[in-house]
Design an enzyme around this catalytic site. Structure first.
Site, PDB file in Angstrom:
ATOM      1  N   ASP A 278       0.390  -1.183  -0.022  1.00  0.00           N
ATOM      2  CA  ASP A 278       0.336  -0.123  -0.278  1.00  0.00           C
ATOM      3  C   ASP A 278       1.258   1.081   0.030  1.00  0.00           C
ATOM      4  OD1 ASP A 278      -2.395   1.435   0.111  1.00  0.00           O
ATOM      5  OD2 ASP A 278      -2.923   0.873   1.492  1.00  0.00           O
TER       6      ASP A 278
ATOM      7  N   ASP B 180      -9.263   3.404  -3.782  1.00  0.00           N
ATOM      8  CA  ASP B 180     -10.501   2.538  -3.345  1.00  0.00           C
ATOM      9  C   ASP B 180     -11.737   2.327  -4.035  1.00  0.00           C
ATOM     10  OD1 ASP B 180      -9.189   3.046   0.253  1.00  0.00           O
ATOM     11  OD2 ASP B 180      -8.071   1.935  -1.860  1.00  0.00           O
TER      12      ASP B 180
END
Length: 687
Positions: free
Chosen positions: A190, A245
């Site tokens: 991430d 996202d």
């Protein structure tokens, strides 16, 4: 992954860290190789008509088709039930439900698997409450099922969860070795708390660390597309996130689709565009929308990572996830991502070249009403031929077509076809297209006339054709013209009028209709084809002027969260908004949406005017750019152009005289939809 704080908070934090960058590097004592620190100039994006100039893909033999598996984040976040028992249970279900046989391979852990602090030796420590036997024991169990295990960390000093678990920045080689020693097969890396370190430096360092372990580990770069990884990461990772996202709602899914589609030239075996995980089964969309989600991710050659808790999944969810015809599109070894053929009016045609020379073709209806979508075999790239075999991948049925590919696609639906020049086309029945002309909007006890159509698209004739239309119990559905035809040659249509009446007192809402055709192929094979449709029972708006927030809508979609009545859009659950406020003025009435959004109302050809004060809600600070439009049936009758949060509310008035349906549309202003909270303040309809 998705984070517990808002997207705008996360963005602000990233910008702050980027600005502090060098000073924080010294404070944290992180070591970054000096040779890697010079700025890197990214290549300009290459037009879609040419192949991009890319570094060759990683020569590791991994992810030659898009990875398939599971990730817990979308369904569990950091809840206590994300633990060893869950992970083992998912592996068991992969085997028991046939998902392993369908190609799903990776069982991936997301954030919150570790303790907040490293041990005295700087090693990561699995949370003993969640994983009492450690990660290696879980990996061993997953491997015993013939599956593989994935894990998560961030290219920063902390992961993305607000609790702040250890990230890998400055610990790349030791963390990679821990992952390898545990038997990890997949790493999701991430982008939070990265201290402003150059993205290419951070992600290449972990690439080298994974390579140094000697263990084959699929490498998933999750930097949200911020630094255009498609332009530089082909020799860094096996897949890279292209967007922010995903959320379990229609607007989010479509927004991500539109961002990912133009990047087709950058994808291929071993290096894939990743538009984020699947939301199929999580409850925020209908099964029709989830079938679209799965179809579109597959035609984009996207990784298929299940994001729902399979222990709670419905049979319908398993039916979607286990569709081997559609999985075959995603996993085609040629590795092409589908490209857009056309997209006018929300009628999308997306085509994907397959290794065997066939084409996968998605007919995707973005709009809130059923639409006919059509293309041809030639338009999707197939050579001229006497006829083609076309397989409907949701119906699992083979037909022949003379070249037209068409269907009436329900609202938010997708028909996914596989079309080939198979010389055995004549052994299949002719493809028949069903349609319904006229508006399926009914006022109770008032009949409407609809026209059903049955058209032979095949090279061979359809014989002994009969058609029927059925509605809910108690409805009157009567034909007003012929319902049979002895034969339908190529291109010919049987048209049947239908008089449809909903009983008096029928509540407003959507109701199911089904148009069916039965016919025989030249060989005598009996074929039945059905078209599910939706009819809406509506109520004429009252005379005078009414606030739109007090009237029922026909449909409403929003980019994040639902459309709200008399409050702003809160981006998540219904009722989480605030008082509508534009330019310091607070409004008691109105509609709060998030771009892109579309809200439709029944006007019944009895109304004359829509008016509202429109703008970006103050709650987002100096963020957000949107454009407002009012549509009367299929015509745009008013628009604002692009508005920003710095602008006061703008009055918007439209003449909607004679319109049956009025639509309020918000677009993102052309720069993405982050923070695009769009208010229709004091929106009113005059009838």
């Amino acid at each position: 992954m998705r984070h517990p704080h808002t997207r705008t908070t996360r963005t602000a934090r990233r910008r702050l860290l980027g600005a502090l960058g060098a000073g924080l590097l010294c404070t944290a004592g992180l070591a970054v190789p000096a040779a890697a620190t010079p700025a890197v100039t990214l290549a300009a994006r290459t037009p879609l008509t040419t192949a991009p100039a890319q570094t060759p893909a990683l020569a590791d033999g991994l992810a030659l088709t898009p990875p398939m598996g599971f990730n817990n984040w979308n369904s569990t976040h950091c809840r206590a039930d994300f633990n060893e028992t869950m992970v083992k249970g998912i592996a068991d279900l992969f085997v028991a439900k046939g998902l392993k046989d369908a190609g799903y391979q990776y069982v991936n852990l997301d954030d919150c698997w570790a303790l907040p602090n490293r041990d005295a030796n700087g090693k990561l420590v699995p949370d003993p409450a969640r994983f009492p036997n450690g990660i290696k024991a879980v990996a061993d169990y997953v491997h015993s099922k013939g599956l593989k295990l994935g894990i998560y960390t961030s290219a920063g000093i902390k992961t993305c969860n607000s609790a702040g678990f250890p990230g890998a920045l400055g610990h790349e080689y030791s963390d990679a070795q821990q992952f390898a020693d545990w038997g990890v097969d997949y790493l999701k890396y991430d982008n939070c708390n990265n201290l402003g370190v150059d993205a290419q430096v951070r992600y290449r360092t972990m690439r080298d660390a994974l390579r140094a372990t000697g263990r084959p580990i699929v490498y998933s770069i999750c930097e949200w597309g911020e630094n255009k990884p498609w332009e530089w990461a082909a020799d860094v990772g096996n897949l890279w996130r292209t967007t922010g996202d995903i959320s379990d709602d229609w607007g989010s899914m479509v927004s991500i689709l539109k961002q990912n589609l133009p990047l087709a030239p950058y994808a291929g075996p071993g290096h894939w565009n990743d538009p984020d995980m699947l939301e199929v089964g999580n409850g925020g969309m209908t099964d029709t929308e989830y079938r679209s989600h799965f179809s579109l991710w597959s035609i984009m050659a996207a990784p298929l990572l299940i994001g729902t808790d399979l222990r709670k999944a419905t049979p319908a969810t398993f039916d979607i996830l286990d569709n081997k015809d559609i999985i075959g599109v995603d996993q085609d070894p040629l590795g092409k991502q589908g490209t857009v053929v056309s997209s006018g009016g929300g009628r999308w045609v997306i085509a994907k070249e397959m290794k065997d020379g066939s084409r996968a073709v998605a007919l995707f209806n973005e709009s809130g009403t059923a639409q006919r979508i059509a293309t041809t075999a030639s338009a999707v790239g197939l050579p001229a031929a006497p006829a083609y075999t076309v397989r409907d991948l949701w119906q699992h049925r083979d037909d022949n077509t003379a070249g037209t590919l068409a269907a009436t696609v329900p609202a938010h639906g997708t028909v996914l076809l596989r079309v080939s020049t198979d010389p055995r086309w004549a052994t299949h029945p002719p493809a028949v297209e069903l349609g319904l002309d006229g508006s399926p909007l009914l006022e109770a006890a008032t009949p409407v006339t609809l026209t059903g159509t049955v058209t032979d698209l095949g090279r061979t004739p359809a014989r002994r054709v009969s058609v029927s239309l059925t509605g809910p119990a108690g409805w009157t559905v009567r034909p007003t013209s012929a319902t049979t035809a002895a034969v339908l040659p190529t291109g010919r249509t049987l048209r049947t009028g239908w008089r449809v009446t909903a009983p008096a007192g029928t509540p407003a809402g959507a109701y199911d209709l089904t148009l069916r055709a039965r016919y025989r192929s030249p060989s005598g094979e009996q074929v039945t084809s059905a078209l599910p449709l939706s009819a809406s029972v509506v109520v004429r708006p009252p005379a005078g002027t009414s606030y739109l927030s007090d009237l029922p809508w026909l449909s409403a979609s929003s980019g994040w969260g639902p459309v709200e009545r008399d409050t702003s859009n809160g981006e998540s659950a219904a009722g989480d908004g605030h008082p509508i406020t534009i330019g310091g003025t607070v409004y008691a009435k109105g509609l709060g949406a998030h771009a892109p959004s579309d809200i439709s109302f029944y006007a019944g050809r009895a109304c004359t005017k829509v008016r509202a004060d429109v703008g970006v809600d103050d709650e987002k600070g100096l963020k957000g750019t949107v454009a407002f439009e009012i549509w009367a049936d299929g015509t745009k009758v008013a628009a604002t152009g692009v508005l920003t949060n710095a602008m006061p509310a703008q009055p918007l008035t439209a003449d909607v005289t004679g319109a049956q349906v009025v639509r309020l549309v918000v677009t993102d202003g052309g720069d993405g939809n982050d923070s695009d909270h769009a208010d229709w303040a004091d929106a009113a309809l005059t009838c």
